[in-house]
Enzyme design. Structure first.
Site, PDB file in Angstrom:
ATOM      1  N   GLY A   1      42.268  28.570  40.626  1.00  0.00           N
ATOM      2  CA  GLY A   1      41.502  29.816  40.541  1.00  0.00           C
ATOM      3  C   GLY A   1      41.664  30.452  39.176  1.00  0.00           C
ATOM      4  N   GLY A   2      41.447  29.650  38.149  1.00  0.00           N
ATOM      5  CA  GLY A   2      41.655  30.150  36.784  1.00  0.00           C
ATOM      6  C   GLY A   2      40.379  30.617  36.104  1.00  0.00           C
ATOM      7  CB  THR A   3      36.891  30.506  37.043  1.00  0.00           C
ATOM      8  OG1 THR A   3      36.919  30.982  38.391  1.00  0.00           O
ATOM      9  CG2 THR A   3      37.024  29.002  37.023  1.00  0.00           C
ATOM     10  CB  SER A   4      37.516  35.138  38.127  1.00  0.00           C
ATOM     11  OG  SER A   4      37.353  36.496  38.424  1.00  0.00           O
ATOM     12  N   GLY A   5      39.646  36.969  36.682  1.00  0.00           N
ATOM     13  CA  GLY A   5      40.745  37.884  36.984  1.00  0.00           C
ATOM     14  C   GLY A   5      42.113  37.436  36.487  1.00  0.00           C
ATOM     15  CB  ILE A   6      45.389  37.409  38.282  1.00  0.00           C
ATOM     16  CG1 ILE A   6      45.388  38.902  38.650  1.00  0.00           C
ATOM     17  CG2 ILE A   6      46.805  36.902  38.027  1.00  0.00           C
ATOM     18  CD1 ILE A   6      46.020  39.229  40.002  1.00  0.00           C
TER      19      ILE A   6
ATOM     20  CE1 TYR B   1      44.776  38.699  49.629  1.00  0.00           C
ATOM     21  CE2 TYR B   1      45.800  40.850  49.778  1.00  0.00           C
ATOM     22  CZ  TYR B   1      45.410  39.760  49.023  1.00  0.00           C
ATOM     23  OH  TYR B   1      45.647  39.735  47.670  1.00  0.00           O
TER      24      TYR B   1
ATOM     25  CB  SER C   1      49.291  40.555  47.772  1.00  0.00           C
ATOM     26  OG  SER C   1      48.897  41.905  47.935  1.00  0.00           O
TER      27      SER C   1
HETATM   28  N1  LIG Z   1      43.296  41.899  42.199  1.00  0.00           N
HETATM   29  C1  LIG Z   1      44.274  42.372  42.943  1.00  0.00           C
HETATM   30  O1  LIG Z   1      44.382  43.581  43.168  1.00  0.00           O
HETATM   31  C2  LIG Z   1      45.300  41.441  43.529  1.00  0.00           C
HETATM   32  C3  LIG Z   1      46.469  41.999  44.058  1.00  0.00           C
HETATM   33  C4  LIG Z   1      47.416  41.172  44.617  1.00  0.00           C
HETATM   34  C5  LIG Z   1      47.215  39.812  44.641  1.00  0.00           C
HETATM   35  N2  LIG Z   1      46.071  39.293  44.131  1.00  0.00           N
HETATM   36  C6  LIG Z   1      45.881  37.839  44.212  1.00  0.00           C
HETATM   37  O2  LIG Z   1      45.608  37.319  42.953  1.00  0.00           O
HETATM   38  C7  LIG Z   1      44.846  36.114  43.085  1.00  0.00           C
HETATM   39  C8  LIG Z   1      43.691  36.183  42.092  1.00  0.00           C
HETATM   40  O3  LIG Z   1      42.907  37.326  42.416  1.00  0.00           O
HETATM   41  P1  LIG Z   1      41.969  38.069  41.375  1.00  0.00           P
HETATM   42  O4  LIG Z   1      42.118  39.498  41.656  1.00  0.00           O
HETATM   43  O5  LIG Z   1      42.178  37.540  40.025  1.00  0.00           O
HETATM   44  O6  LIG Z   1      40.547  37.642  41.987  1.00  0.00           O
HETATM   45  P2  LIG Z   1      39.204  37.074  41.363  1.00  0.00           P
HETATM   46  O7  LIG Z   1      38.900  37.722  40.071  1.00  0.00           O
HETATM   47  O8  LIG Z   1      38.231  37.164  42.495  1.00  0.00           O
HETATM   48  O9  LIG Z   1      39.562  35.555  41.077  1.00  0.00           O
HETATM   49  C9  LIG Z   1      39.803  34.665  42.127  1.00  0.00           C
HETATM   50  C10 LIG Z   1      39.910  33.277  41.560  1.00  0.00           C
HETATM   51  O10 LIG Z   1      40.197  32.379  42.649  1.00  0.00           O
HETATM   52  C11 LIG Z   1      39.225  31.360  42.657  1.00  0.00           C
HETATM   53  N3  LIG Z   1      38.990  30.923  44.003  1.00  0.00           N
HETATM   54  C12 LIG Z   1      38.703  31.651  45.090  1.00  0.00           C
HETATM   55  N4  LIG Z   1      38.560  30.869  46.152  1.00  0.00           N
HETATM   56  C13 LIG Z   1      38.771  29.602  45.714  1.00  0.00           C
HETATM   57  C14 LIG Z   1      38.741  28.339  46.323  1.00  0.00           C
HETATM   58  N5  LIG Z   1      38.481  28.199  47.624  1.00  0.00           N
HETATM   59  N6  LIG Z   1      38.995  27.249  45.557  1.00  0.00           N
HETATM   60  C15 LIG Z   1      39.267  27.371  44.244  1.00  0.00           C
HETATM   61  N7  LIG Z   1      39.294  28.541  43.602  1.00  0.00           N
HETATM   62  C16 LIG Z   1      39.041  29.634  44.339  1.00  0.00           C
HETATM   63  C17 LIG Z   1      37.973  31.930  42.005  1.00  0.00           C
HETATM   64  O11 LIG Z   1      37.255  30.879  41.403  1.00  0.00           O
HETATM   65  P3  LIG Z   1      35.702  30.566  41.648  1.00  0.00           P
HETATM   66  O12 LIG Z   1      35.095  31.814  42.213  1.00  0.00           O
HETATM   67  O13 LIG Z   1      35.198  30.138  40.310  1.00  0.00           O
HETATM   68  O14 LIG Z   1      35.696  29.440  42.592  1.00  0.00           O
HETATM   69  C18 LIG Z   1      38.618  32.801  40.917  1.00  0.00           C
HETATM   70  O15 LIG Z   1      38.950  32.014  39.801  1.00  0.00           O
HETATM   71  C19 LIG Z   1      44.434  36.022  44.538  1.00  0.00           C
HETATM   72  O16 LIG Z   1      45.263  35.094  45.193  1.00  0.00           O
HETATM   73  C20 LIG Z   1      44.693  37.429  45.054  1.00  0.00           C
HETATM   74  O17 LIG Z   1      45.009  37.445  46.420  1.00  0.00           O
HETATM   75  C21 LIG Z   1      45.098  40.071  43.572  1.00  0.00           C
END
Ligand SMILES: NC(=O)c1ccc[n+]([C@@H]2O[C@H](COP(=O)([O-])OP(=O)(O)OC[C@H]3O[C@@H](n4cnc5c(N)ncnc54)[C@H](OP(=O)(O)O)[C@@H]3O)[C@@H](O)[C@H]2O)c1
Length: 251
Positions: free
Chosen positions: A13-18, A150, A137
């Site tokens: 999941g390296g294409t967005s966000g964290i 979640y 999380s």
């Molecule tokens: N943002 C927050 O507040 C927060 C807080 C605590 C924990 N987290 C955790 O941090 C992680 C990243 O979250 P983010 O906030 O950076 O979200 P995000 O911007 O929505 O990014 C999610 C990433 O996961 C990938 N992804 C989702 N489902 C996938 C799948 N089935 N197979 C492969 N890749 C998949 C997406 O890639 P594609 O869409 O390109 O497939 C994208 O690169 C998650 O595990 C989330 O639970 C986030």
């Protein structure tokens, strides 16, 4: 001297966000980085952004056949890896009364089952002494209405960091967890969270009030926590959790 010179990292999941911010941080620190995502378009775009040490692999962490194909796709670029950041995940909030088996699997499959089998699949490529980082999380510690699935998927990852650290001790593979609080990423959209625009507005308003620092974290702040676990700076740290939440659950 960079902190990750000559290291190879896989970030799910390296294409967005964290995940994306961490890919940039790791490349800046000297690593070669392979990111996974679900579409060719998204992984190709990120690989190009990362430059000559960036690689993209299409792999759905919700699909066991994709996971089984992942080691070969990684090995086409590098025979061994030093860092595995299990980051891919979704956050969907649903009241228990409305949860069907399909909704249960929608969260648990990528967030826990996919994480588990990705580690299993990549173990033969992980070098002895390597670092596995699990993105959990603060929800793993909290009681929040509608967040049961979640939170459980993330609590399962926390448990994995301790149990796999014990099991992988003979190979000196360290498994640690990062538990972010609210982070400003594309995850915080009504569509991704499965809530209405009004619910999102209310959620944002109340979330900021719960964070003593009074703001969302940035993806770069989580990337720097991942860098700590990825680098030799954490060589004596295993089975640990770093909560990166602006004081949300500890103050
Ligand atoms: N943002 C927050 O507040 C927060 C807080 C605590 C924990 N987290 C955790 O941090 C992680 C990243 O979250 P983010 O906030 O950076 O979200 P995000 O911007 O929505 O990014 C999610 C990433 O996961 C990938 N992804 C989702 N489902 C996938 C799948 N089935 N197979 C492969 N890749 C998949 C997406 O890639 P594609 O869409 O390109 O497939 C994208 O690169 C998650 O595990 C989330 O639970 C986030």
């Amino acid at each position: 001297m960079n902190r990750l010179d000559n290291k190879v990292a896989v970030i799910t999941g390296g294409t967005s966000g964290i995940g994306l911010a961490t890919a940039h941080e790791f490349v800046a620190q000297g690593a070669s980085v392979l990111v996974t995502g679900r579409t060719q378009e998204s992984v190709a775009k990120v690989a190009a952004e990362l430059g000559e040490r960036g690689y993209g692999i299409v792999s759905d962490t919700g699909s066991l056949s994709d996971i089984r194909a992942l080691p070969q796709a990684v090995a086409a670029h590098f025979p061994q890896i030093d860092i595995l950041f299990i980051n891919a995940g979704i956050a969907k909030f649903t009241p228990i009364a409305d949860v069907t088996e399909a909704i249960f699997d929608e969260s648990m499959t990528p967030n826990f089952k996919g994480a588990y089998f990705t580690i299993q699949a990549l173990l033969p490529l992980l070098r002895d002494g390597s670092s596995i980082i699990l993105n959990t999380s603060v929800n793993a510690h909290m009681g929040v209405a509608n967040a049961s699935l979640y939170a459980a998927s993330k609590a399962a990852l926390l448990s994995l960091s301790r149990n796999l650290s014990a099991e992988l001790l003979p190979r000196r593979i360290r498994v640690n967890a990062i538990s972010p609080g609210p982070v400003a990423t594309p995850l915080h959209s009504a569509a991704k969270l499965g809530i209405s625009a009004e619910q999102l507005r209310q959620m944002d308003e109340s979330t900021v009030k719960q964070v003593p620092l009074g703001r969302y974290g940035t993806p770069e702040e989580i990337a720097r926590a991942a860098l700590f676990f990825a680098s030799d700076d954490s060589s004596f740290v295993l089975g640990a959790e770093l909560i990166v939440d602006g004081g949300m659950i500890t103050l």
